[in-house]
Design an enzyme around this catalytic site. Sequence first.
Site, mmCIF file in Angstrom:
data_model
loop_
_atom_site.group_PDB
_atom_site.id
_atom_site.type_symbol
_atom_site.label_atom_id
_atom_site.label_comp_id
_atom_site.label_asym_id
_atom_site.label_seq_id
_atom_site.Cartn_x
_atom_site.Cartn_y
_atom_site.Cartn_z
ATOM 1 N N HIS A 93 41.463 34.351 23.209
ATOM 2 C CA HIS A 93 40.761 33.201 23.770
ATOM 3 C C HIS A 93 41.321 32.201 23.112
ATOM 4 C CE1 HIS A 93 38.310 30.364 26.574
ATOM 5 N NE2 HIS A 93 37.615 30.175 24.943
ATOM 6 N N ALA A 126 30.385 41.318 30.595
ATOM 7 C CA ALA A 126 29.930 40.976 32.302
ATOM 8 C C ALA A 126 29.897 39.040 31.869
ATOM 9 C CB ALA A 126 28.762 41.282 33.136
HETATM 10 C C1 GRF Z 1 46.644 31.905 26.255
HETATM 11 O O1 GRF Z 1 46.797 30.934 24.952
HETATM 12 C C2 GRF Z 1 45.139 33.125 26.374
HETATM 13 O O2 GRF Z 1 44.284 32.693 25.621
HETATM 14 C C3 GRF Z 1 44.675 32.010 27.533
HETATM 15 O O3 GRF Z 1 45.982 31.755 28.324
HETATM 16 C C4 GRF Z 1 47.128 31.714 27.488
HETATM 17 C C5 GRF Z 1 48.129 32.893 28.349
HETATM 18 O O4 GRF Z 1 50.036 32.895 27.545
HETATM 19 N N1 GRF Z 1 43.973 32.672 28.476
HETATM 20 P P1 GRF Z 1 50.343 33.593 27.630
HETATM 21 O O5 GRF Z 1 50.024 33.953 28.658
HETATM 22 O O6 GRF Z 1 50.135 35.267 26.751
HETATM 23 O O7 GRF Z 1 51.790 32.531 27.116
#
Ligand code: GRF
Length: 227
Positions: free
Chosen positions: A108, A141
């Site tokens: 995240h 969840a």
């Molecule tokens: C990442 O920053 C992830 O944490 C977020 O979306 C981005 C995905 O990047 N949820 P990628 O598709 O791996 O380039």
Amino acid sequence: MSFRLVVLVSGSGTNLQALLDATASAAFGARVVAVGADRHGIEGLARAERAGVQTFVEQVSDYANRDEWDAALAARIAEHRPDLVVSAGFMKILGPRVLAAFPVVNTHPALLPAFPGAHAVRDALAYGVRLTGCTVHLVDAGVDTGPVIAQEAVAVREGDDEQTLHERIKTVERGLLVEVVGRMAREGWAVTGRTVRIGRTDESGGAGRTGPEESFQQCQEPGGTTR
Ligand code: GRF
């Protein structure tokens, strides 16, 4: 190298690519056996195909409701017998069947519990924080509420917009995800309450690396969840 990863993606898949690159070395201790997505035509799937990794797509819109989608996704993931599922930019909330069947880690782009949800970078900028970062956590969840495994900070710079800040976070995020997933594969992990400990627990309660003969064993703690 028997530790099996299924990676779930929704977009560009640069975190997936970092895992694919890392798992090219046997020393990493794990391999990506399949990549799943919630939509067609994304670069994440193309990256998997170029790497010769099997792919599958389960779209919510193909099912009558979320519950049916959850069951279908759980079944597709199960075909690949993963030891760990990695949600790497997968933009759907996973359902109870998937979460009951497999341990799942998510990456995240914020320092949870600050700025959960799909617009973490935008929300952090709007709030005016000077420091943000990324979190690798176990999925439960809730929305980005699972136990934190690792975090790394990234400073907000003067003039940052959502894109520049997110790109800098992603550079850090890829390294953190690879490090955490590799250690989980090689050393195992245990969860006690909200504490995730990677590595075999020794008698004094500390975490330590397992020997090669135990590389794929995972840990158990009294009262904890074993994965
Ligand atoms: C990442 O920053 C992830 O944490 C977020 O979306 C981005 C995905 O990047 N949820 P990628 O598709 O791996 O380039």
